[in-house]
Design an enzyme around this catalytic site. Structure first.
Site, mmCIF file in Angstrom:
data_model
loop_
_atom_site.group_PDB
_atom_site.id
_atom_site.type_symbol
_atom_site.label_atom_id
_atom_site.label_comp_id
_atom_site.label_asym_id
_atom_site.label_seq_id
_atom_site.Cartn_x
_atom_site.Cartn_y
_atom_site.Cartn_z
ATOM 1 C CG HIS A 306 -2.052 0.928 1.137
ATOM 2 N ND1 HIS A 306 -1.947 2.270 1.416
ATOM 3 C CD2 HIS A 306 -3.330 0.721 0.731
ATOM 4 C CE1 HIS A 306 -3.114 2.831 1.201
ATOM 5 N NE2 HIS A 306 -3.974 1.934 0.782
ATOM 6 C CG ASP A 363 -8.509 -4.221 -2.538
ATOM 7 O OD1 ASP A 363 -9.708 -4.036 -2.281
ATOM 8 O OD2 ASP A 363 -7.764 -3.349 -3.012
HETATM 9 N N1 ACO Z 1 4.103 -7.588 -4.773
HETATM 10 C C1 ACO Z 1 5.441 -7.590 -4.969
HETATM 11 N N2 ACO Z 1 6.224 -6.497 -4.847
HETATM 12 C C2 ACO Z 1 5.620 -5.350 -4.502
HETATM 13 C C3 ACO Z 1 4.218 -5.263 -4.288
HETATM 14 C C4 ACO Z 1 3.465 -6.451 -4.429
HETATM 15 N N3 ACO Z 1 2.147 -6.433 -4.241
HETATM 16 N N4 ACO Z 1 3.889 -3.998 -3.974
HETATM 17 C C5 ACO Z 1 5.014 -3.281 -4.008
HETATM 18 N N5 ACO Z 1 6.079 -4.105 -4.315
HETATM 19 C C6 ACO Z 1 7.493 -3.721 -4.393
HETATM 20 C C7 ACO Z 1 7.771 -2.977 -5.690
HETATM 21 O O1 ACO Z 1 8.201 -3.845 -6.716
HETATM 22 C C8 ACO Z 1 8.845 -2.018 -5.263
HETATM 23 O O2 ACO Z 1 10.062 -2.712 -5.233
HETATM 24 P P1 ACO Z 1 11.457 -1.918 -5.546
HETATM 25 O O3 ACO Z 1 11.598 -0.862 -4.499
HETATM 26 O O4 ACO Z 1 12.495 -2.995 -5.452
HETATM 27 O O5 ACO Z 1 11.299 -1.347 -6.922
HETATM 28 C C9 ACO Z 1 8.478 -1.668 -3.819
HETATM 29 O O6 ACO Z 1 7.714 -2.783 -3.334
HETATM 30 C C10 ACO Z 1 7.660 -0.392 -3.695
HETATM 31 O O7 ACO Z 1 6.573 -0.498 -4.599
HETATM 32 P P2 ACO Z 1 5.877 0.763 -5.273
HETATM 33 O O8 ACO Z 1 5.051 0.284 -6.419
HETATM 34 O O9 ACO Z 1 6.902 1.811 -5.532
HETATM 35 O O10 ACO Z 1 4.969 1.249 -4.083
HETATM 36 P P3 ACO Z 1 3.740 2.195 -4.224
HETATM 37 O O11 ACO Z 1 3.537 2.795 -2.892
HETATM 38 O O12 ACO Z 1 3.901 3.117 -5.379
HETATM 39 O O13 ACO Z 1 2.566 1.171 -4.616
HETATM 40 C C11 ACO Z 1 0.722 -0.281 -4.594
HETATM 41 C C12 ACO Z 1 1.540 0.750 -3.812
HETATM 42 C C13 ACO Z 1 0.328 0.263 -5.962
HETATM 43 C C14 ACO Z 1 -0.571 -0.576 -3.823
HETATM 44 C C15 ACO Z 1 1.568 -1.596 -4.730
HETATM 45 O O14 ACO Z 1 1.920 -2.082 -3.458
HETATM 46 C C16 ACO Z 1 0.843 -2.653 -5.554
HETATM 47 O O15 ACO Z 1 0.894 -2.636 -6.799
HETATM 48 N N6 ACO Z 1 0.129 -3.616 -4.864
HETATM 49 C C17 ACO Z 1 -0.655 -4.607 -5.561
HETATM 50 C C18 ACO Z 1 -1.975 -3.997 -5.990
HETATM 51 C C19 ACO Z 1 -2.918 -3.772 -4.816
HETATM 52 O O16 ACO Z 1 -3.098 -4.625 -3.955
HETATM 53 N N7 ACO Z 1 -3.565 -2.588 -4.810
HETATM 54 C C20 ACO Z 1 -4.556 -2.234 -3.812
HETATM 55 C C21 ACO Z 1 -4.135 -1.057 -3.021
HETATM 56 S S1 ACO Z 1 -5.323 -0.733 -1.760
HETATM 57 C C22 ACO Z 1 -6.566 0.070 -2.549
HETATM 58 O O17 ACO Z 1 -6.424 0.688 -3.572
HETATM 59 C C23 ACO Z 1 -7.866 -0.037 -1.914
#
Ligand code: ACO
Length: 428
Positions: A306, A363
């Site tokens: 998140h 979720d």
């Molecule tokens: N699985 C694996 N790796 C992940 C995940 C995941 N679900 N989420 C983040 N990471 C990793 C990224 O690859 C990144 O790695 P790096 O630093 O080596 O490049 C690091 O964690 C940070 O990720 P970002 O995408 O930069 O974090 P951000 O805060 O921008 O993204 C997000 C948050 C979009 C929710 C992300 O965690 C994600 O895509 N999760 C899966 C989708 C999801 O569950 N969304 C629901 C959110 S809650 C809602 O909207 C109600």
């Protein structure tokens, strides 16, 4: 409250900027005069360090896993309150008295019908249209039917539009479902609760009486509470940005629905359940964990991570508990829940997820519950939109009521070509 100063040294000059304190949470540096004084912009794609507005609605402490609506912890609201009461709280700032709640519930109940001509809108969609595509279209089209509540400078019209949106959303979402399965639309029934009415319009048929199962009604109501608002997330910021231009509320909420649809936001509940079903059995989990960690593989664990929570999402805790309640009430089980529990356990023991502070979000478990209740995955995000509508309208109202409100207009770091002369096509 502005007190301390922040210093910025740029190009050999030092500039002072005030810092502003909220009631709780980090101070913000007020850089509204930055461009005027330094000739520079800030660069913050994704707004990771930018407060876009002032708000008194919802507070999140992502490190501690705290979520408060108007100061009340989400766990207490989910356990003790109702979606109607939380809606009143978000819109008005205080919990209602019994009379206030009765009056509010009555108003919402008596706005649940949609203009009958709108039924024909649905026929224009393909049967296999995604419910979110229908929601975007039908909600945006409300502005063509309710002209008497589109003058945003009139507080009374804003209030009526807010009530209409909250009230009509269950009807619109239920009809999107009915259309996809080829069943007749059911009109709202004013003797039922907000949530019971939605369940009946979704799962009932005209030929039979529909019995609302109290435990399912309660679980659904709780899911609505958990999704009601979440401060300045992508869809809420979309609603605010659209509203900042003076667009009418129906158009703004339609924009919010479009943003929510994305798999990184509201679409994640659908993606999470699809992922859990694809994993299938606990023995296949390690393979998917390895994929999620692989930089060359775009796969992510859906329902994990998140932008704000770097701790357990407090909504996920309530969701996990609710899964068991729904299974007990309906006397069902689903092996996908065991897979989800095991996946959570294994991921939280893995250094990759620990170091990046990736925890289950709201979720991760919601899809398991919604599927047990009988919703197809394509309806999951539509239900999220239904519940989030109250947050969107409360945030929109807060913005429009703010006398300092201006149109949202971010700047950019331009990296394209510098000025050059046009070359006629024959000379290129
Ligand atoms: N699985 C694996 N790796 C992940 C995940 C995941 N679900 N989420 C983040 N990471 C990793 C990224 O690859 C990144 O790695 P790096 O630093 O080596 O490049 C690091 O964690 C940070 O990720 P970002 O995408 O930069 O974090 P951000 O805060 O921008 O993204 C997000 C948050 C979009 C929710 C992300 O965690 C994600 O895509 N999760 C899966 C989708 C999801 O569950 N969304 C629901 C959110 S809650 C809602 O909207 C109600």
């Amino acid at each position: 409250m502005a007190d301390k100063q922040a210093e910025l040294e740029v190009g050999g000059e030092t500039y002072d900027f005030p810092t502003i304190q909220g009631s709780v949470g980090p101070d913000v540096i007020d850089i509204r005069k930055l461009y005027g004084t330094t000739g520079r912009f800030t660069y913050d794609p994704g707004y990771k360090s930018t407060a876009s507005c002032e708000s008194a609605l919802t507070y999140i402490d992502g490190d501690e896993g705290v979520l408060l609506h108007r100061g009340y912890p989400i766990g207490q609201l989910a356990e003790q309150s109702s979606f109607m009461e939380v809606s009143y709280l978000l819109l008005n700032g205080e919990l209602p008295s019994k009379d206030e709640l009765d009056e509010f519930s009555h108003t919402i109940t008596y706005h649940t019908m949609i203009h009958d001509q709108m039924r024909q809108f649905y026929q224009g969609f393909r049967r296999d249209a995604h419910p979110m595509a229908i929601m975007c279209g039908v909600v945006g089209a409300l502005s063509a039917f309710y002209h008497d509540s589109t003058d945003i400078s009139d507080p009374e019209q804003r209030k009526i539009a807010s009530h209409r949106l909250i009230a009509k959303m269950p009807t619109i979402a239920a009809w999107a479902y009915k259309y996809s399965v080829g069943q007749p639309f059911l009109y709202p029934n004013n003797s039922l609760s907000y949530t019971g009415n939605f369940l009946r319009m979704t799962f009932g048929v005209p030929a039979e009486d529909y019995e609302v199962v109290p435990a399912v009604e309660k679980a659904m109501d709780r899911i609505f509470i958990l999704h009601a608002d979440h401060e300045q997330n992508a869809s809420t910021s979309t609603v605010r940005l659209a509203g900042s231009s003076g667009a009418n509320p129906f158009a703004c909420i339609s924009a919010g629905i479009a943003c929510l649809w994305g798999p990184a936001h509201g679409g994640a509940n659908e993606a999470a359940l699809n992922m859990l079903r694809e994993i299938g059995t606990p023995d296949r989990i390690p393979h998917y964990i390895e994929r999620a960690k692989d930089k060359n593989d775009p796969f992510r664990l859906m329902g994990f991570g998140h932008r704000v929570y770097k701790n357990y999402d407090p909504r996920a805790t309530v969701m996990q508990k609710t899964v068991r309640e729904v299974f007990d009430a309906l006397n069902v089980s689903d092996p996908v829940f065991e897979t989800a529990l095991r996946l959570e356990e294994m991921a939280l023991q893995d250094d990759y997820f620990v170091e990046k502070k990736l925890f289950p979000n709201v979720d991760f478990y919601s899809g398991v519950i919604l599927s047990a209740i009988g919703f197809p995955t394509t309806m999951f995000t539509a239900l999220f939109a239904l519940a989030r509508t109250v947050g969107w309208v409360a945030q929109w109202n807060e913005m429009i009521s703010d006398p300092d409100q201006v149109i949202g207009r971010p700047r950019q770091l331009y990296t394209g070509p510098t000025a050059r002369d046009y070359v006629p096509i024959g000379q290129r």
